[in-house]
Scaffold this motif. Structure first.
Motif, PDB file in Angstrom:
ATOM      1  N   PHE A  93      -8.023  -2.089  76.556  1.00 47.20           N
ATOM      2  CA  PHE A  93      -7.200  -1.640  75.439  1.00 47.20           C
ATOM      3  C   PHE A  93      -5.728  -1.976  75.671  1.00 47.20           C
ATOM      4  O   PHE A  93      -5.059  -2.564  74.816  1.00 47.20           O
ATOM      5  CB  PHE A  93      -7.368  -0.128  75.259  1.00 47.20           C
ATOM      6  CG  PHE A  93      -6.262   0.515  74.474  1.00 47.20           C
ATOM      7  CD1 PHE A  93      -6.098   0.246  73.119  1.00 47.20           C
ATOM      8  CD2 PHE A  93      -5.361   1.380  75.093  1.00 47.20           C
ATOM      9  CE1 PHE A  93      -5.064   0.833  72.398  1.00 47.20           C
ATOM     10  CE2 PHE A  93      -4.333   1.969  74.377  1.00 47.20           C
ATOM     11  CZ  PHE A  93      -4.180   1.688  73.027  1.00 47.20           C
ATOM     12  N   MET A  94      -5.214  -1.624  76.833  1.00 47.23           N
ATOM     13  CA  MET A  94      -3.790  -1.843  77.106  1.00 47.23           C
ATOM     14  C   MET A  94      -3.439  -3.326  77.110  1.00 47.23           C
ATOM     15  O   MET A  94      -2.335  -3.717  76.741  1.00 47.23           O
ATOM     16  CB  MET A  94      -3.404  -1.206  78.447  1.00 47.23           C
ATOM     17  CG  MET A  94      -3.487   0.305  78.440  1.00 47.23           C
ATOM     18  SD  MET A  94      -3.086   1.052  80.039  1.00 47.23           S
ATOM     19  CE  MET A  94      -1.312   0.821  80.077  1.00 47.23           C
ATOM     20  N   ALA A  95      -4.383  -4.151  77.496  1.00 41.76           N
ATOM     21  CA  ALA A  95      -4.122  -5.587  77.552  1.00 41.76           C
ATOM     22  C   ALA A  95      -4.244  -6.263  76.193  1.00 41.76           C
ATOM     23  O   ALA A  95      -3.611  -7.301  75.948  1.00 41.76           O
ATOM     24  CB  ALA A  95      -5.095  -6.251  78.532  1.00 41.76           C
ATOM     25  N   VAL A  98     -19.540   9.025  71.676  1.00 37.44           N
ATOM     26  CA  VAL A  98     -18.301   9.574  71.123  1.00 37.44           C
ATOM     27  C   VAL A  98     -17.580   8.511  70.303  1.00 37.44           C
ATOM     28  O   VAL A  98     -17.096   8.786  69.194  1.00 37.44           O
ATOM     29  CB  VAL A  98     -17.377  10.098  72.253  1.00 37.44           C
ATOM     30  CG1 VAL A  98     -16.006  10.470  71.700  1.00 37.44           C
ATOM     31  CG2 VAL A  98     -18.016  11.307  72.935  1.00 37.44           C
ATOM     32  N   ARG A  99     -17.518   7.291  70.832  1.00 38.07           N
ATOM     33  CA  ARG A  99     -16.867   6.203  70.090  1.00 38.07           C
ATOM     34  C   ARG A  99     -17.535   5.991  68.740  1.00 38.07           C
ATOM     35  O   ARG A  99     -16.860   5.859  67.714  1.00 38.07           O
ATOM     36  CB  ARG A  99     -16.900   4.892  70.882  1.00 38.07           C
ATOM     37  CG  ARG A  99     -16.009   4.870  72.093  1.00 38.07           C
ATOM     38  CD  ARG A  99     -15.769   3.446  72.588  1.00 38.07           C
ATOM     39  NE  ARG A  99     -16.990   2.690  72.818  1.00 38.07           N
ATOM     40  CZ  ARG A  99     -17.701   2.717  73.928  1.00 38.07           C
ATOM     41  NH1 ARG A  99     -17.302   3.492  74.937  1.00 38.07           N
ATOM     42  NH2 ARG A  99     -18.793   1.987  74.070  1.00 38.07           N
ATOM     43  N   ASP A 100     -18.852   5.987  68.728  1.00 40.69           N
ATOM     44  CA  ASP A 100     -19.584   5.731  67.483  1.00 40.69           C
ATOM     45  C   ASP A 100     -19.357   6.851  66.469  1.00 40.69           C
ATOM     46  O   ASP A 100     -19.091   6.603  65.294  1.00 40.69           O
ATOM     47  CB  ASP A 100     -21.083   5.575  67.774  1.00 40.69           C
ATOM     48  CG  ASP A 100     -21.405   4.287  68.516  1.00 40.69           C
ATOM     49  OD1 ASP A 100     -20.519   3.400  68.559  1.00 40.69           O
ATOM     50  OD2 ASP A 100     -22.517   4.185  69.060  1.00 40.69           O
ATOM     51  N   GLN A 126     -10.503   0.635  65.619  1.00 47.89           N
ATOM     52  CA  GLN A 126     -10.893  -0.316  66.654  1.00 47.89           C
ATOM     53  C   GLN A 126     -11.203   0.483  67.902  1.00 47.89           C
ATOM     54  O   GLN A 126     -10.333   1.179  68.439  1.00 47.89           O
ATOM     55  CB  GLN A 126      -9.785  -1.338  66.931  1.00 47.89           C
ATOM     56  CG  GLN A 126     -10.220  -2.419  67.922  1.00 47.89           C
ATOM     57  CD  GLN A 126      -9.215  -3.563  68.006  1.00 47.89           C
ATOM     58  OE1 GLN A 126      -8.157  -3.533  67.385  1.00 47.89           O
ATOM     59  NE2 GLN A 126      -9.560  -4.589  68.765  1.00 47.89           N
ATOM     60  N   ALA A 127     -12.460   0.434  68.340  1.00 49.54           N
ATOM     61  CA  ALA A 127     -12.904   1.232  69.480  1.00 49.54           C
ATOM     62  C   ALA A 127     -12.838   0.409  70.764  1.00 49.54           C
ATOM     63  O   ALA A 127     -13.149  -0.780  70.771  1.00 49.54           O
ATOM     64  CB  ALA A 127     -14.319   1.740  69.244  1.00 49.54           C
ATOM     65  N   TRP A 128     -12.433   1.088  71.838  1.00 48.48           N
ATOM     66  CA  TRP A 128     -12.304   0.437  73.146  1.00 48.48           C
ATOM     67  C   TRP A 128     -13.071   1.270  74.162  1.00 48.48           C
ATOM     68  O   TRP A 128     -12.919   2.489  74.214  1.00 48.48           O
ATOM     69  CB  TRP A 128     -10.843   0.348  73.562  1.00 48.48           C
ATOM     70  CG  TRP A 128      -9.955  -0.375  72.587  1.00 48.48           C
ATOM     71  CD1 TRP A 128      -9.405   0.129  71.448  1.00 48.48           C
ATOM     72  CD2 TRP A 128      -9.531  -1.724  72.674  1.00 48.48           C
ATOM     73  NE1 TRP A 128      -8.650  -0.830  70.815  1.00 48.48           N
ATOM     74  CE2 TRP A 128      -8.702  -1.982  71.547  1.00 48.48           C
ATOM     75  CE3 TRP A 128      -9.751  -2.754  73.588  1.00 48.48           C
ATOM     76  CZ2 TRP A 128      -8.105  -3.226  71.311  1.00 48.48           C
ATOM     77  CZ3 TRP A 128      -9.152  -3.989  73.367  1.00 48.48           C
ATOM     78  CH2 TRP A 128      -8.343  -4.220  72.244  1.00 48.48           C
TER      79      TRP A 128
END
Length: 210
Positions: A45-47, A21-23, A37-39
């Protein structure tokens, strides 16, 4: 695209634990000129994401460890202003209601329609740009207001109340010429081009200071 132009283009943060899904979504989003920017996990991500960037956040609802809804609620509680779009493969009315109540910009079901997602992202980016512009204008107004003298604040307060120069002069025991000078200085210091603009930008600050 130059490095400088690229750094200024909107940035979409895509948070989903599914690599496929990210790709696929990263490729789709990049086709309309948005950086991505994919996490893989919400904690990283939050950090680590750039909270100063212009753009939007796409969150999968169902992720291991912490759900997209919880991420949404925590980020909004922290004052993060990027609009957030939630994606889910198993949406319910209650989940949708909770998402919008928490402040989601959009709630979409997987498999998400390409055009619907792109439109939602473009709307979110426009919304974020307007929000940042308003915030910047408000900050500039506060800074300019803080530079006024006590007398200038008095004159401004009476202008906002709708008093004429003569009425202001009588209220403050000033000559009409002195009031005109203060008025001209106020418009210059506050960067206002019209009376309506002056009142719109500074009435709330005058009320708060009184």
């Amino acid at each position: 695209m130059t490095d400088n132009a690229q750094s200024l283009s909107p940035l979409i943060h895509l948070v989903d634990d599914d690599a496929a899904v990210r790709d696929s979504l990263s490729l789709l989003i990049s086709t309309v000129g948005l950086r991505v920017q994919a996490w893989a996990d919400p904690q990283s991500f939050m950090a680590g994401f750039d909270r100063a960037s212009i753009g939007a956040i796409v969150l999968d609802v169902r992720m291991p460890g912490i759900s997209g809804l919880t991420v949404l609620e925590q980020l909004l509680a922290q004052g993060v202003d990027q609009p957030m779009i939630l994606l889910t493969g198993h949406g319910t009315v209650e989940m949708c209601r909770r998402a919008f109540k928490a402040g989601a910009a959009e709630f979409l079901e997987k498999p998400v329609d390409d055009e619907v997602l792109i439109e939602a992202l473009q709307n979110a980016v426009r919304q974020h740009v307007r929000s940042r512009e308003r915030h910047q204008a408000d900050q500039q107004a506060r800074e300019r207001f803080a530079q006024l003298s006590a007398r200038e604040r008095e004159v401004l307060g009476l202008i906002v109340e709708g008093l004429t120069n003569k009425e202001i002069g009588r209220a403050l025991a000033l000559s009409p010429r002195t009031v005109e000078t203060h008025r001209a200085n106020l418009f210059g210091k506050l960067g206002a081009e019209s009376l309506a603009q002056l009142i719109r930008r500074y009435a709330a600050l005058v009320d708060a200071a009184s």
